[in-house]
Design a protein around this motif. Structure first.
Motif, PDB file in Angstrom:
ATOM      1  N   ASN A   5       9.318 -13.953  -2.350  1.00  0.00           N
ATOM      2  CA  ASN A   5       8.411 -14.247  -3.445  1.00  0.00           C
ATOM      3  C   ASN A   5       7.368 -12.992  -3.419  1.00  0.00           C
ATOM      4  N   LEU A   6       6.844 -12.756  -2.182  1.00  0.00           N
ATOM      5  CA  LEU A   6       5.812 -11.992  -2.154  1.00  0.00           C
ATOM      6  C   LEU A   6       6.283 -10.215  -2.539  1.00  0.00           C
ATOM      7  N   LEU A   7       7.264 -10.161  -2.168  1.00  0.00           N
ATOM      8  CA  LEU A   7       8.020  -8.830  -2.500  1.00  0.00           C
ATOM      9  C   LEU A   7       8.200  -8.861  -4.121  1.00  0.00           C
ATOM     10  N   GLU A   8       8.570 -10.140  -4.756  1.00  0.00           N
ATOM     11  CA  GLU A   8       8.633 -10.122  -6.123  1.00  0.00           C
ATOM     12  C   GLU A   8       7.238  -9.868  -7.023  1.00  0.00           C
ATOM     13  N   ARG A   9       6.285 -10.325  -6.287  1.00  0.00           N
ATOM     14  CA  ARG A   9       4.936 -10.036  -6.872  1.00  0.00           C
ATOM     15  C   ARG A   9       4.532  -8.657  -6.666  1.00  0.00           C
ATOM     16  N   ALA A  11       6.571  -6.172  -6.767  1.00  0.00           N
ATOM     17  CA  ALA A  11       7.431  -5.620  -7.749  1.00  0.00           C
ATOM     18  C   ALA A  11       7.052  -5.596  -9.274  1.00  0.00           C
ATOM     19  N   ALA A  12       6.595  -6.784  -9.438  1.00  0.00           N
ATOM     20  CA  ALA A  12       6.125  -7.028 -10.928  1.00  0.00           C
ATOM     21  C   ALA A  12       4.788  -6.342 -11.058  1.00  0.00           C
ATOM     22  N   ALA A  13       4.090  -5.982  -9.999  1.00  0.00           N
ATOM     23  CA  ALA A  13       2.878  -5.240 -10.117  1.00  0.00           C
ATOM     24  C   ALA A  13       3.299  -3.520 -10.143  1.00  0.00           C
ATOM     25  N   MET A  14       4.270  -3.239  -9.438  1.00  0.00           N
ATOM     26  CA  MET A  14       4.807  -1.730  -9.465  1.00  0.00           C
ATOM     27  C   MET A  14       5.038  -1.371 -11.163  1.00  0.00           C
ATOM     28  N   SER A  15       5.581  -2.428 -11.752  1.00  0.00           N
ATOM     29  CA  SER A  15       5.876  -2.010 -13.214  1.00  0.00           C
ATOM     30  C   SER A  15       4.804  -1.561 -14.058  1.00  0.00           C
ATOM     31  N   ASN A  16       3.751  -1.718 -13.396  1.00  0.00           N
ATOM     32  CA  ASN A  16       2.302  -1.098 -14.242  1.00  0.00           C
ATOM     33  C   ASN A  16       1.912   0.080 -13.647  1.00  0.00           C
ATOM     34  N   SER A  17       2.555   0.626 -12.581  1.00  0.00           N
ATOM     35  CA  SER A  17       2.066   1.725 -11.938  1.00  0.00           C
ATOM     36  C   SER A  17       1.739   2.886 -12.993  1.00  0.00           C
ATOM     37  N   PRO A  25       6.544   4.948  -8.593  1.00  0.00           N
ATOM     38  CA  PRO A  25       5.676   4.099  -8.600  1.00  0.00           C
ATOM     39  C   PRO A  25       5.534   3.083  -7.263  1.00  0.00           C
ATOM     40  N   VAL A  26       4.509   2.548  -7.106  1.00  0.00           N
ATOM     41  CA  VAL A  26       4.331   1.520  -5.736  1.00  0.00           C
ATOM     42  C   VAL A  26       3.694   0.377  -6.317  1.00  0.00           C
ATOM     43  N   GLY A  27       4.044  -0.766  -5.682  1.00  0.00           N
ATOM     44  CA  GLY A  27       3.499  -2.157  -5.868  1.00  0.00           C
ATOM     45  C   GLY A  27       3.141  -2.562  -4.726  1.00  0.00           C
ATOM     46  N   ALA A  28       2.038  -3.682  -4.727  1.00  0.00           N
ATOM     47  CA  ALA A  28       1.492  -4.256  -3.526  1.00  0.00           C
ATOM     48  C   ALA A  28       1.017  -5.612  -3.884  1.00  0.00           C
ATOM     49  N   ALA A  29       1.343  -6.595  -2.924  1.00  0.00           N
ATOM     50  CA  ALA A  29       1.017  -7.872  -2.957  1.00  0.00           C
ATOM     51  C   ALA A  29       0.370  -8.452  -1.770  1.00  0.00           C
ATOM     52  N   ILE A  30      -0.785  -8.879  -1.777  1.00  0.00           N
ATOM     53  CA  ILE A  30      -1.593  -9.300  -0.568  1.00  0.00           C
ATOM     54  C   ILE A  30      -1.772 -10.792  -0.562  1.00  0.00           C
ATOM     55  N   GLU A  31      -1.434 -11.398   0.394  1.00  0.00           N
ATOM     56  CA  GLU A  31      -1.478 -12.992   0.564  1.00  0.00           C
ATOM     57  C   GLU A  31      -2.676 -13.306   1.449  1.00  0.00           C
ATOM     58  N   CYS A  32      -3.462 -14.365   1.126  1.00  0.00           N
ATOM     59  CA  CYS A  32      -4.507 -14.636   1.665  1.00  0.00           C
ATOM     60  C   CYS A  32      -4.288 -15.824   2.568  1.00  0.00           C
ATOM     61  N   THR A  39      -2.380  -8.660  -6.410  1.00  0.00           N
ATOM     62  CA  THR A  39      -1.712  -7.564  -6.556  1.00  0.00           C
ATOM     63  C   THR A  39      -2.325  -6.310  -7.143  1.00  0.00           C
ATOM     64  N   GLY A  40      -1.686  -5.025  -6.959  1.00  0.00           N
ATOM     65  CA  GLY A  40      -2.060  -3.814  -7.295  1.00  0.00           C
ATOM     66  C   GLY A  40      -0.822  -2.755  -7.520  1.00  0.00           C
ATOM     67  N   CYS A  41      -1.123  -1.819  -8.050  1.00  0.00           N
ATOM     68  CA  CYS A  41       0.014  -0.613  -8.313  1.00  0.00           C
ATOM     69  C   CYS A  41      -0.878   0.626  -8.111  1.00  0.00           C
ATOM     70  N   ASN A  42      -0.005   1.849  -7.563  1.00  0.00           N
ATOM     71  CA  ASN A  42      -0.976   2.808  -7.502  1.00  0.00           C
ATOM     72  C   ASN A  42      -1.402   3.461  -9.016  1.00  0.00           C
ATOM     73  N   VAL A  43      -2.539   4.017  -9.126  1.00  0.00           N
ATOM     74  CA  VAL A  43      -3.102   4.400 -10.095  1.00  0.00           C
ATOM     75  C   VAL A  43      -3.578   6.198  -9.833  1.00  0.00           C
ATOM     76  N   GLU A  44      -2.958   6.985 -10.592  1.00  0.00           N
ATOM     77  CA  GLU A  44      -2.873   8.454 -10.143  1.00  0.00           C
ATOM     78  C   GLU A  44      -4.240   8.943 -11.383  1.00  0.00           C
ATOM     79  N   ASN A  45      -4.396  10.245 -11.088  1.00  0.00           N
ATOM     80  CA  ASN A  45      -5.298  10.913 -11.871  1.00  0.00           C
ATOM     81  C   ASN A  45      -4.786  12.530 -11.840  1.00  0.00           C
TER      82      ASN A  45
END
Ligand code: THU
Length: 130
Positions: A5-9, A11-17, A25-32, A39-45
């Motif tokens: 489930n956490l990996l799916e979260r 992956a969903a964020a990765m789609s916005n990389s 593209p990279v995605g991350a989901a951190i559980e508290c 969640t987060g995705c990489n944001v390049e510049n």
């Protein structure tokens, strides 16, 4: 929440990389500890050094919402190798959760799990400032 489930979260964020420069593209989901997930995705510049990794974006989202008690982090990429957090992200994660469980996935969905403390030898921590 299962690891999957956490990996799916993540992956969903990765789609916005936003990664036009690396095309990685990279995605991350951190559980508290209370079960909430950020969640987060990489944001390049175009000034490459300004790039933010997915993990740090996820941490920023969590901290901004008042959460710092992290227990597990999933990282996804479309690569053939498992996606491990970079040194800067390890340091940022270490600030809040030295025993964080990391799920590092690759493109085929397989993943390996690590304890953050075991990924860093002799880390600089807040205790070192005492
Ligand atoms: N990246 C992450 O977002 N997390 C990692 O764990 C590894 C690297 C990003 C940064 C950059 O946008 C791209 O992946 C290539 O390095």
């Amino acid at each position: 929440m299962t690891d999957r489930n956490l990996l799916e979260r993540a992956a969903a964020a990765m789609s916005n990389s936003y990664s036009p420069y690396s095309r990685f593209p990279v995605g991350a989901a951190i559980e508290c500890s209370d079960g909430s997930v950020f969640t987060g995705c990489n944001v390049e510049n175009c000034a490459l050094g300004c790039t933010m990794c997915a993990e740090r974006v996820a941490v920023g989202n969590a901290v901004s919402a008042g959460h710092t008690d992290f227990v597990r982090l999933a990282i996804t990429a479309e690569s053939s190798n498992y996606c491990f957090p970079c040194g800067t992200c390890r340091q940022v994660l270490m600030e809040f959760a030295p025993d964080l469980e990391l799920l590092c996935a690759r493109g085929d969905g397989r993943y390996v799990s690590y304890n953050l403390r075991n990924m860093m030898s002799s880390p600089f921590t807040k205790e070192h400032m005492e």
